[in-house]
Design a protein around this motif. Sequence first.
Motif, PDB file in Angstrom:
ATOM      1  N   PHE A 279     -16.207  -1.390   5.236  1.00 43.98           N
ATOM      2  CA  PHE A 279     -16.517  -2.140   6.454  1.00 43.98           C
ATOM      3  C   PHE A 279     -16.500  -3.660   6.269  1.00 43.98           C
ATOM      4  O   PHE A 279     -16.084  -4.388   7.179  1.00 43.98           O
ATOM      5  CB  PHE A 279     -17.882  -1.696   7.005  1.00 43.98           C
ATOM      6  N   ALA A 280     -16.957  -4.140   5.106  1.00 41.49           N
ATOM      7  CA  ALA A 280     -17.015  -5.592   4.902  1.00 41.49           C
ATOM      8  C   ALA A 280     -15.694  -6.160   4.378  1.00 41.49           C
ATOM      9  O   ALA A 280     -15.266  -7.233   4.804  1.00 41.49           O
ATOM     10  CB  ALA A 280     -18.153  -5.940   3.934  1.00 41.49           C
ATOM     11  N   LEU A 281     -15.054  -5.436   3.448  1.00 43.75           N
ATOM     12  CA  LEU A 281     -13.820  -5.937   2.847  1.00 43.75           C
ATOM     13  C   LEU A 281     -12.725  -6.203   3.883  1.00 43.75           C
ATOM     14  O   LEU A 281     -12.075  -7.259   3.832  1.00 43.75           O
ATOM     15  CB  LEU A 281     -13.332  -4.965   1.768  1.00 43.75           C
ATOM     16  N   PRO A 282     -12.480  -5.293   4.831  1.00 46.80           N
ATOM     17  CA  PRO A 282     -11.448  -5.584   5.844  1.00 46.80           C
ATOM     18  C   PRO A 282     -11.737  -6.845   6.656  1.00 46.80           C
ATOM     19  O   PRO A 282     -10.824  -7.570   7.037  1.00 46.80           O
ATOM     20  CB  PRO A 282     -11.472  -4.333   6.733  1.00 46.80           C
ATOM     21  N   VAL A 283     -13.025  -7.115   6.909  1.00 46.54           N
ATOM     22  CA  VAL A 283     -13.395  -8.310   7.671  1.00 46.54           C
ATOM     23  C   VAL A 283     -13.167  -9.568   6.835  1.00 46.54           C
ATOM     24  O   VAL A 283     -12.680 -10.595   7.338  1.00 46.54           O
ATOM     25  CB  VAL A 283     -14.869  -8.227   8.120  1.00 46.54           C
ATOM     26  N   LEU A 284     -13.487  -9.498   5.527  1.00 50.50           N
ATOM     27  CA  LEU A 284     -13.397 -10.664   4.658  1.00 50.50           C
ATOM     28  C   LEU A 284     -11.964 -11.027   4.316  1.00 50.50           C
ATOM     29  O   LEU A 284     -11.583 -12.203   4.341  1.00 50.50           O
ATOM     30  CB  LEU A 284     -14.197 -10.418   3.372  1.00 50.50           C
ATOM     31  N   VAL A 285     -11.153 -10.043   3.947  1.00 51.84           N
ATOM     32  CA  VAL A 285      -9.809 -10.336   3.435  1.00 51.84           C
ATOM     33  C   VAL A 285      -8.697  -9.682   4.246  1.00 51.84           C
ATOM     34  O   VAL A 285      -7.514  -9.870   3.940  1.00 51.84           O
ATOM     35  CB  VAL A 285      -9.689  -9.906   1.952  1.00 51.84           C
ATOM     36  N   GLY A 286      -9.058  -8.909   5.240  1.00 49.56           N
ATOM     37  CA  GLY A 286      -8.044  -8.290   6.067  1.00 49.56           C
ATOM     38  C   GLY A 286      -7.319  -7.124   5.424  1.00 49.56           C
ATOM     39  O   GLY A 286      -6.274  -6.693   5.912  1.00 49.56           O
ATOM     40  N   PHE A 287      -7.875  -6.616   4.332  1.00 46.52           N
ATOM     41  CA  PHE A 287      -7.255  -5.483   3.641  1.00 46.52           C
ATOM     42  C   PHE A 287      -8.108  -4.244   3.847  1.00 46.52           C
ATOM     43  O   PHE A 287      -9.327  -4.287   3.689  1.00 46.52           O
ATOM     44  CB  PHE A 287      -7.118  -5.763   2.143  1.00 46.52           C
ATOM     45  N   GLU A 288      -7.464  -3.147   4.190  1.00 48.32           N
ATOM     46  CA  GLU A 288      -8.195  -1.906   4.440  1.00 48.32           C
ATOM     47  C   GLU A 288      -7.616  -0.775   3.595  1.00 48.32           C
ATOM     48  O   GLU A 288      -6.412  -0.535   3.612  1.00 48.32           O
ATOM     49  CB  GLU A 288      -8.110  -1.531   5.919  1.00 48.32           C
TER      50      GLU A 288
END
Length: 233
Positions: free
Chosen positions: A72-81
């Motif tokens: 949940f946090a990583l996609p928001v921070l770096v745009g990678f999912e």
Amino acid sequence: MENLGTWISILNQGLPNTLIATIGGIALTIVLSFGAGLALLSPWRWVRVISRIYVEGLRGTSEVVQLFWIFFALPVLVGFEFIPIWGGVAVLGLNHGAYGAEIVRGAVQSVPRAQYEGALALSLSPAQRMRRVILPQAVAEMIPPFNNLFIQLLKSTSILSFVFIHELTRQAQDVLVPNFNPWVIQIYLLLLLYYLILSLVITAVMRALERATAVRLGRRPSRGAARALAGTH
């Protein structure tokens, strides 16, 4: 018995994801354990500091929170999912690799000093000393604690149900929730049996590896391994 067949069929749908998460997590754990564990013994301070930050950071924080960060946090921070199952593998490997690093460090340090001195007397380079003399003996000491770590990793795959990955635990919940299934005890007992069987498989593989390593080093297998070997004849 009709219900049992239905439950097994539903749980089996989650078995592939549990196996992928377990096997992938174990593979990543081994890589990170050796990388970080040997880095903790590096002659360069900056390498030791980086490795220590990783080890203490991952061991000192909640595995569930790490899972939520990845999803949940990583996609928001770096745009990678991550693809969900591979995100689960990453969390399991990163977390258990931090614990495995201490296993590797302790096993390497447990090799008698005389072995280092003998390798030095043979004019072996540091890399040769580690690869040919130290690691083969250290690996034999790592196997029992790694067995425990891998079983713990298997059990940790159940947290993937929090992010809707359909592994064993999530499948059991899917059986129970829709109709408030009255067979809750039987279903969870069946789920426990699945994890127990998978744990026994891991233990059998690790004991076989322990026996093979002991034979290669000219040692007698440990009592537990010897009993397991005797039980196969």
